[in-house]
Write an enzyme that holds these catalytic residues in place. Sequence first.
Site, short mmCIF file in Angstrom:
data_model
loop_
_atom_site.label_atom_id
_atom_site.label_comp_id
_atom_site.label_asym_id
_atom_site.label_seq_id
_atom_site.Cartn_x
_atom_site.Cartn_y
_atom_site.Cartn_z
N LYS A 1 0.82 -1.22 0.00
CA LYS A 1 0.00 0.00 0.00
C LYS A 1 0.86 1.27 0.00
O LYS A 1 0.36 2.35 -0.30
CB LYS A 1 -1.00 0.01 1.17
N ASP A 2 2.17 1.15 0.30
CA ASP A 2 3.06 2.31 0.26
C ASP A 2 3.61 2.59 -1.14
O ASP A 2 4.19 3.65 -1.37
CB ASP A 2 4.27 2.11 1.20
N ARG B 1 -8.56 8.12 4.62
CA ARG B 1 -9.49 7.06 4.21
C ARG B 1 -10.24 6.48 5.42
O ARG B 1 -11.46 6.30 5.38
CB ARG B 1 -8.69 5.94 3.52
N ARG B 2 -9.49 6.20 6.48
CA ARG B 2 -10.15 5.65 7.68
C ARG B 2 -11.07 6.70 8.30
O ARG B 2 -12.18 6.39 8.71
CB ARG B 2 -9.09 5.21 8.70
N ARG C 1 0.52 9.98 14.06
CA ARG C 1 1.56 9.32 13.30
C ARG C 1 2.36 8.46 14.25
O ARG C 1 2.15 8.48 15.45
CB ARG C 1 2.49 10.36 12.66
N ARG D 1 1.38 4.43 18.60
CA ARG D 1 -0.06 4.59 18.40
C ARG D 1 -0.85 3.92 19.51
O ARG D 1 -1.78 4.50 20.06
CB ARG D 1 -0.45 4.05 17.02
N CYS E 1 -1.39 7.63 -2.06
CA CYS E 1 -1.81 6.78 -0.94
C CYS E 1 -2.24 7.59 0.28
O CYS E 1 -2.60 7.04 1.30
CB CYS E 1 -0.73 5.77 -0.59
#
Length: 319
Positions: A81-82, A129-130, A151, A157, A244
């Site tokens: 996805k990166d 997106r989330r 981040r 996190r 992305c």
Amino acid sequence: MTERALRLGTRRSKLAMAQSGQVAQAVRQLTGRPVELVEITTYGDTSREHLAQIGGTGVFVTALRDALTAGEVDFAVHSLKDLPTTQPDDLTLAAVPLREDPRDALVARDGLTFDRLPDGARVGTGSPRRMAQLNAYARTHGLRIETVPIRGNVDTRIGYVRSGELDAVVLAAAGLNRLGRTDEVTDFLSVDFVLPAPGQGALAIECAAVNADLAAALAELDDPHTRVAVTAERSLLAALEAGCSAPVGALADLLADGQVVTEMRLRGVVGTTDGSTLVQLSTTGPVPTSHGDAIALGRELASEMLAKGAAGLMGERAL
């Protein structure tokens, strides 16, 4: 004389090292050659800016690709996805191994599931997106949440929840699985209400195009079903002209009749980060038998989404 070790370029994060370590093990078994990890620091690892601001696309990848091109490493492992959606001519995407769980996962205080979060719960994520989909889901289910941009690595996190600063954070299930931390997940978010990032849960193994023998050896790790699925997802992303860091979710899943895979369904979503507007569509067709077919499926769904107004929802991307 023993063959020299293959040098595998990897990011330094715990997650990247875990992913690369698993690939290194598979390559050792496959080739009989030793594999050594070469740690490379990328701009995305050192920058403290939010991903949406630094452009998202390629920030974790460029330094690894530079090392490949310069011959400092033989191959590299990325989170798919990166990867930017355009593949450079001098590099080969040699393998996309079997995908891990593509879902997003909630790590919340007191073992809470998403539906049981308190009114006004603070939910951390660095992903537009989330945010878009969590806010939309909360809105339609009469929940009030506040999405907080964060981040950092997995420890950082989850630390926000442990310290009480946030009620919950959302992370990729695949990363937690690869780190052996699935037991910390309090809720797996169904793809029916949060579509993952295109390619989420999949890895990309890349090498220099001139290194045809190595590319052929690495190709043994390729999972054809995973590859067509992520190709369709990334084609959708490219056709929406989104990096992305854009609020785009996509998932291609294979639909089986008993043991036989008969069709592939591609779902896509794009939305405003506050969740007030989402364009969500899906298409189902025969499983693509070629790279071109997979690309076409993604493009087709993207054009339907654009016709439904998706373009206007992506104004948040930096030029």
